[in-house]
Design a protein around this motif. Structure first.
Motif, PDB file in Angstrom:
ATOM      1  N   GLY A  13     -17.093  12.104  18.386  1.00 32.75           N
ATOM      2  CA  GLY A  13     -16.754  13.177  19.320  1.00 32.75           C
ATOM      3  C   GLY A  13     -17.903  13.514  20.254  1.00 32.75           C
ATOM      4  N   GLU A  14     -19.109  13.598  19.694  1.00 30.19           N
ATOM      5  CA  GLU A  14     -20.280  13.886  20.525  1.00 30.19           C
ATOM      6  C   GLU A  14     -20.500  12.781  21.550  1.00 30.19           C
ATOM      7  N   GLY A  15     -20.345  11.536  21.097  1.00 30.12           N
ATOM      8  CA  GLY A  15     -20.543  10.411  22.008  1.00 30.12           C
ATOM      9  C   GLY A  15     -19.516  10.373  23.122  1.00 30.12           C
ATOM     10  N   LEU A  16     -18.243  10.628  22.774  1.00 31.07           N
ATOM     11  CA  LEU A  16     -17.186  10.611  23.785  1.00 31.07           C
ATOM     12  C   LEU A  16     -17.350  11.763  24.770  1.00 31.07           C
ATOM     13  N   GLN A  17     -17.689  12.934  24.256  1.00 33.96           N
ATOM     14  CA  GLN A  17     -17.881  14.071  25.151  1.00 33.96           C
ATOM     15  C   GLN A  17     -19.004  13.795  26.145  1.00 33.96           C
ATOM     16  N   ALA A  18     -20.147  13.329  25.645  1.00 32.61           N
ATOM     17  CA  ALA A  18     -21.283  13.053  26.527  1.00 32.61           C
ATOM     18  C   ALA A  18     -20.965  11.924  27.504  1.00 32.61           C
ATOM     19  N   GLY A  19     -20.326  10.860  27.002  1.00 37.46           N
ATOM     20  CA  GLY A  19     -20.021   9.721  27.856  1.00 37.46           C
ATOM     21  C   GLY A  19     -19.017  10.046  28.931  1.00 37.46           C
ATOM     22  N   LEU A  20     -17.976  10.791  28.588  1.00 40.59           N
ATOM     23  CA  LEU A  20     -16.968  11.159  29.576  1.00 40.59           C
ATOM     24  C   LEU A  20     -17.532  12.137  30.608  1.00 40.59           C
ATOM     25  N   GLN A  21     -18.429  12.995  30.188  1.00 39.55           N
ATOM     26  CA  GLN A  21     -19.079  13.879  31.150  1.00 39.55           C
ATOM     27  C   GLN A  21     -19.899  13.074  32.147  1.00 39.55           C
ATOM     28  N   GLN A  22     -20.553  12.006  31.670  1.00 41.60           N
ATOM     29  CA  GLN A  22     -21.296  11.142  32.584  1.00 41.60           C
ATOM     30  C   GLN A  22     -20.376  10.428  33.560  1.00 41.60           C
ATOM     31  N   GLN A  23     -19.116  10.239  33.166  1.00 33.33           N
ATOM     32  CA  GLN A  23     -18.125   9.607  34.035  1.00 33.33           C
ATOM     33  C   GLN A  23     -17.449  10.612  34.967  1.00 33.33           C
ATOM     34  N   GLY A  24     -17.871  11.873  34.905  1.00 30.51           N
ATOM     35  CA  GLY A  24     -17.370  12.872  35.843  1.00 30.51           C
ATOM     36  C   GLY A  24     -16.304  13.794  35.296  1.00 30.51           C
ATOM     37  N   PHE A  25     -15.979  13.705  34.014  1.00 32.47           N
ATOM     38  CA  PHE A  25     -14.974  14.586  33.420  1.00 32.47           C
ATOM     39  C   PHE A  25     -15.635  15.842  32.865  1.00 32.47           C
ATOM     40  N   GLN A  26     -14.904  16.942  32.917  1.00 27.06           N
ATOM     41  CA  GLN A  26     -15.295  18.154  32.214  1.00 27.06           C
ATOM     42  C   GLN A  26     -14.532  18.151  30.891  1.00 27.06           C
ATOM     43  N   VAL A  27     -15.228  18.204  29.761  1.00 26.06           N
ATOM     44  CA  VAL A  27     -14.619  17.922  28.457  1.00 26.06           C
ATOM     45  C   VAL A  27     -14.697  19.138  27.533  1.00 26.06           C
TER      46      VAL A  27
END
Length: 223
Positions: A13-27
């Motif tokens: 979960g931590e990895g997906l949240q951080a990675g998706l935020q780097q891709q421009g998503f607000q998570v």
């Protein structure tokens, strides 16, 4: 775009949240099925990522509850590689797509962009309005073929307005898409970002509808 992530594995979960935020998503990240079930209908998410194996209420049960209540939120399921039955049940229950664990972050982000694009009736990967072209994957903007440098928040606002071209969005609707839980928002933040976009892209692209909000005009207005 603001999305809901429901994943009980802390490391993933931590990895997906951080990675998706780097891709421009607000998570917004939750770890329990009941939290996901309540968060989905209460927040204007662009999409949701549901792990099938959530505690308390599994991802498919959450999905079914949303669909039975009439919520059309685009949903992507996370499933185990050997869980074919779960993938079939999920798709039959109203899921729009799925990704198999272990998750490839770039694939997940691409599938989420596709879900959001289709939900807004946008068939093309790149968005076009007048002479402005926006590439969500590369996070680049061009005007008349020339690159335009935008801040991350300016890009996100322009992306939101272009997805909803011709539709008036209130300041509250914009804030709800640009900021995830726990993010403080200055009272004039949206106005400032709109001002910067107009300065960089011209004043005619984004119109103010007094007392309502903002609208991006995809074509020249009739005179």
């Amino acid at each position: 775009m603001r999305i809901l992530l429901a994943e009980d594995d802390l490391l993933l979960g931590e990895g997906l949240q951080a990675g998706l935020q780097q891709q421009g998503f607000q998570v917004d990240w939750v770890q329990h099925g009941h939290d996901a079930a309540h968060a989905g209908p209460l927040n204007p998410y662009a999409a949701a990522v549901l792990d099938v194996g959530l505690p308390g209420r599994d991802g498919i049960a959450v999905l079914r509850a949303w669909r039975q209540a009439g919520h059309a939120l685009p949903v992507l399921l996370l499933t185990a590689r050997d869980a074919l039955d779960d993938r079939i049940r999920g798709l039959d229950s109203g899921a729009d797509d799925y990704v198999i664990k272990p998750v490839d972050l770039l694939e997940l982000a691409a599938r989420l962009r596709a879900l959001v694009r289709r939900a807004h009736g946008q068939p093309q990967e790149r968005l076009q309005a007048r002479q402005v072209t926006l590439d969500p994957a590369a996070r680049t903007v061009q005007q008349a073929g020339q690159a335009v440098a935008l801040s991350a928040r300016e890009f996100d606002l322009l992306h939101l307005l272009m997805l909803n071209a011709g539709r008036v969005l209130s300041r509250e609707q914009i804030e709800q898409q640009l900021y995830s839980w726990g993010r403080e928002v200055d009272s004039n933040a949206v106005e400032v970002h709109v001002h910067h976009l107009r300065r960089k892209l011209g004043s005619a692209l984004i119109q103010t509808v007094r007392g309502v909000g903002y609208v991006l005009l995809k074509t020249e207005p009739l005179r």
